[in-house]
Scaffold this motif. Structure first.
Motif, mmCIF file in Angstrom:
data_model
loop_
_atom_site.group_PDB
_atom_site.id
_atom_site.type_symbol
_atom_site.label_atom_id
_atom_site.label_comp_id
_atom_site.label_asym_id
_atom_site.label_seq_id
_atom_site.Cartn_x
_atom_site.Cartn_y
_atom_site.Cartn_z
ATOM 1 N N HIS A 84 4.342 21.029 -15.541
ATOM 2 C CA HIS A 84 3.899 21.512 -16.845
ATOM 3 C C HIS A 84 4.278 22.966 -17.101
ATOM 4 O O HIS A 84 4.653 23.316 -18.226
ATOM 5 C CB HIS A 84 2.396 21.299 -17.010
ATOM 6 C CG HIS A 84 2.030 19.849 -17.128
ATOM 7 N ND1 HIS A 84 0.759 19.429 -17.358
ATOM 8 C CD2 HIS A 84 2.777 18.706 -17.053
ATOM 9 C CE1 HIS A 84 0.727 18.108 -17.424
ATOM 10 N NE2 HIS A 84 1.944 17.653 -17.231
ATOM 11 N N SER A 85 4.203 23.815 -16.097
ATOM 12 C CA SER A 85 4.571 25.222 -16.293
ATOM 13 C C SER A 85 6.038 25.346 -16.687
ATOM 14 O O SER A 85 6.394 26.130 -17.575
ATOM 15 C CB SER A 85 4.315 26.034 -15.026
ATOM 16 O OG SER A 85 2.949 26.065 -14.747
ATOM 17 N N TYR A 112 -0.261 22.741 -23.664
ATOM 18 C CA TYR A 112 -1.207 23.858 -23.590
ATOM 19 C C TYR A 112 -2.631 23.323 -23.491
ATOM 20 O O TYR A 112 -3.433 23.810 -22.693
ATOM 21 C CB TYR A 112 -1.109 24.752 -24.833
ATOM 22 C CG TYR A 112 -0.023 25.799 -24.840
ATOM 23 C CD1 TYR A 112 0.417 26.418 -23.680
ATOM 24 C CD2 TYR A 112 0.552 26.198 -26.048
ATOM 25 C CE1 TYR A 112 1.402 27.395 -23.718
ATOM 26 C CE2 TYR A 112 1.532 27.180 -26.091
ATOM 27 C CZ TYR A 112 1.957 27.770 -24.918
ATOM 28 O OH TYR A 112 2.921 28.738 -24.960
ATOM 29 N N GLU A 115 -3.395 21.908 -20.146
ATOM 30 C CA GLU A 115 -3.502 22.971 -19.144
ATOM 31 C C GLU A 115 -4.681 23.912 -19.427
ATOM 32 O O GLU A 115 -4.735 25.015 -18.895
ATOM 33 C CB GLU A 115 -2.192 23.763 -19.082
ATOM 34 C CG GLU A 115 -1.029 22.968 -18.533
ATOM 35 C CD GLU A 115 -1.231 22.550 -17.086
ATOM 36 O OE1 GLU A 115 -1.606 23.405 -16.251
ATOM 37 O OE2 GLU A 115 -1.029 21.351 -16.794
#
Length: 176
Positions: A84-85, A112, A115
């Motif tokens: 995801h990053s 976003y 997360e």
């Protein structure tokens, strides 16, 4: 040196086209909405896509620019590869090069939120709505973010906007 650079540029263009077509063959949608998300991926197809993405990253490291859509596609692959990053970084790159790719805003807003960065999601989705207030999917994703955050008045407003733009959206009637 020129021949090598030309070869790498040709390879880049071929890989950019292949990434998109292979993603479609693997039945990975271009949006990561709950309704469209592919929950069962072929491991070999994902492995092949990751290999293409990694080659494109190496080409990018040679200061050869990638297309904005390529960053978007690479973000999709990173997302499905549970990176995801990296997906966030790639989608932010895509937006820096093309502010009008609303699929990128949607995907970025969703990741976003996943997360636990709801404020970032709200900010990016509002920016996209300023650019195109008539794109109902932006309002839908923003409504879901507000709902998850507990901002129900804001969620109701955004769901209402979806219905105003797209009255036959049954799921939104149910959500309201």
């Amino acid at each position: 040196l020129k021949e090598s650079t030309d070869f790498i540029r040709e390879e880049k263009e071929m890989l950019e086209e292949t990434l998109s077509s292979e993603r479609k063959k693997a039945l990975i949608p271009s949006l990561i909405l709950a309704e469209t998300k592919n929950r069962v991926l072929d491991a070999n197809a994902l492995k092949k896509l990751v290999a293409i993405k990694d080659k494109l990253r190496r080409i990018e490291e040679m200061n050869i620019a990638l297309k904005p859509d390529t960053y978007f596609e690479m973000g999709i692959i990173s997302y499905y590869n549970k990176q995801h990053s990296e997906a966030i970084e790639l989608w932010e790159n895509a937006l820096s090069l093309n502010k009008n790719n609303f699929k990128t805003y949607i995907c970025l807003g969703i990741v976003y939120t996943e997360e636990k960065m709801a404020d970032n999601a709200i900010k990016i989705l509002k920016r996209a709505i300023e650019i195109n207030p008539k794109y109902s999917t932006l309002h839908l994703v923003l409504a879901r973010v507000y709902e998850q955050k507990g901002s129900l008045d804001d969620a109701i407003y955004e769901y209402s906007m979806v219905l105003e733009l797209n009255p036959e959206t049954i799921d939104v009637h149910n959500a309201l």
